[in-house]
Scaffold this motif. Structure first.
Motif, short mmCIF file in Angstrom:
data_model
loop_
_atom_site.label_atom_id
_atom_site.label_comp_id
_atom_site.label_asym_id
_atom_site.label_seq_id
_atom_site.Cartn_x
_atom_site.Cartn_y
_atom_site.Cartn_z
N THR A 1 -8.02 -9.66 -5.44
CA THR A 1 -8.88 -10.40 -6.36
C THR A 1 -8.06 -11.05 -7.46
O THR A 1 -8.29 -12.20 -7.84
N ARG B 1 0.82 -1.21 0.00
CA ARG B 1 0.00 0.00 0.00
C ARG B 1 0.86 1.27 0.00
O ARG B 1 0.45 2.29 -0.55
N GLY C 1 -2.23 -5.11 1.01
CA GLY C 1 -3.43 -4.86 0.23
C GLY C 1 -3.88 -6.10 -0.52
O GLY C 1 -4.84 -6.08 -1.29
N TYR C 2 -3.21 -7.20 -0.28
CA TYR C 2 -3.55 -8.50 -0.86
C TYR C 2 -2.86 -9.57 -0.03
O TYR C 2 -1.99 -9.27 0.80
N GLY D 1 -9.36 -6.15 -1.98
CA GLY D 1 -9.32 -5.13 -3.02
C GLY D 1 -8.96 -5.74 -4.36
O GLY D 1 -8.90 -6.96 -4.52
N ASP D 2 -8.71 -4.88 -5.33
CA ASP D 2 -8.49 -5.35 -6.70
C ASP D 2 -7.29 -6.28 -6.82
O ASP D 2 -7.35 -7.30 -7.51
N THR E 1 -12.39 -10.49 -0.28
CA THR E 1 -11.26 -9.85 -0.95
C THR E 1 -10.90 -8.52 -0.28
O THR E 1 -11.77 -7.79 0.20
#
Length: 326
Positions: free
Chosen positions: A322, A32, A189-190, A318-319, A316
């Protein structure tokens, strides 16, 4: 997305990629904090209608200067490229970094790479970015170089999380070394993800009803040994839930090599030689030594049940999450 690897930096850049906005950094993790720099570059490129390009360096400079202690990479180059493509970048330049290149003057770096080769119209980087021999190129130098050579410069302050702590790759590495993959995911963020080829192991798991996909991580990987709830992605993109053990197999082996062994739920197939990825959702327990196979099998059944329950409720982040794990 175009990826320029070693030696290809000497080739002319396609005209369609010249004049772009260049995000510069190692971007190990594409976390991030990095996304603050990358997002600014993307926004400026889109507003101008020019290419968005990432300039990074391979191998990691710290590994070049300290080869006996290479950096634990959060994202190998292939995974980093997938993340950057998902964000919307047109090209990643993986510029070769070695001791000879480290002696390049800051002015030569600007003139030969940013101006002559990339034709940068704008450069976006963190305020702590330094470059050139002896790290002579800092924020003030880069701003002045932009004025001399006709490109804009945007410097991004360190990005802080909800607790006002700076998000950094080193902070995330520390969390992963502690097994705290859930908190690491919040900063990335993932979900933290590894990628490797599946190889044939001792095949003991098959004999006790829990066949595993075995992968060997980089020697410098600092993932805490233990049992994790994971998602397993095959080379064709298909996803499977599973439970993975990373460690030294103390109940059945003493060869000293650390493996990642993933028991994939409801799957029966041959994965040998296939490059796959494993995304970590939660640490279930530490690695233990059992008094024989029967208590080991009983514990694996409990681990499977706990992993299935954890994975059934995940959402999830976020993008990028995903793209990687959903």
């Amino acid at each position: 997305m175009t990826v320029f690897h070693r030696n290809e930096q000497k080739n002319p850049l396609p005209d369609a990629l010249k004049g772009g906005v260049i995000a510069i950094g190692n971007f190990d993790g594409v976390h991030r904090g990095h996304q603050a720099v990358l997002g600014e570059a993307l926004e400026r490129a889109q507003s101008r209608g020019v290419p968005a390009i990432v300039l990074t360096f391979e191998p990691h400079p710290r590994s070049v200067f300290n080869p006996d202690k290479p950096v634990f990479r959060l994202t190998p180059p292939s995974l980093r490229a997938r993340l950057l493509e998902a964000l919307g970048f047109h090209c990643v330049v993986e510029y070769p970094f070695d001791r000879e290149f480290s002696t390049t003057s800051a002015e030569t770096f600007v003139k030969s790479i940013l101006v002559d080769w990339l034709g940068a119209s704008q450069v976006v980087t963190g305020v702590d970015f330094h470059f050139g021999k002896g790290r002579e190129g800092g924020p003030a130098f880069l701003m002045g170089a932009g004025e001399r050579h006709g490109f804009g410069v945007t410097l991004i302050d360190p990005f802080r999380d909800e607790g006002a702590e700076i998000i950094s790759s080193s902070r995330i590495r520390t969390l992963i070394a502690k097994g705290d993959v859930a908190q690491a995911a919040g900063l990335l963020g993932y979900r933290y993800t590894v990628e490797a080829e599946v190889f044939k192991g001792q095949q003991l798991g098959r004999t006790i009803g829990f066949p595993t996909a075995n992968m060997e991580l980089a020697p410098e990987a600092e993932l805490k040994p233990g049992i994790y709830a994971v998602r397993f992605r095959r080379a064709d993109g298909t996803l499977h839930d599973g439970v993975a053990s990373f460690g030294y197999r103390p109940t059945v082996s003493s060869d000293g090599a650390a493996w990642l062994e993933t028991y994939i739920f409801d799957f029966d197939g041959d994965l040998y030689g296939e490059t796959c990825s494993v995304s970590f959702f939660g640490h279930l327990r530490d690695e233990l030594k059992f008094d024989g196979l029967d208590p080991l099998v009983a514990q694996i059944r409990r681990d499977e049940e706990e992993a299935r329950a954890l994975l059934s409720g995940v959402r999830t982040l976020g993008d990028l999450d995903t793209v990687i794990a959903f």
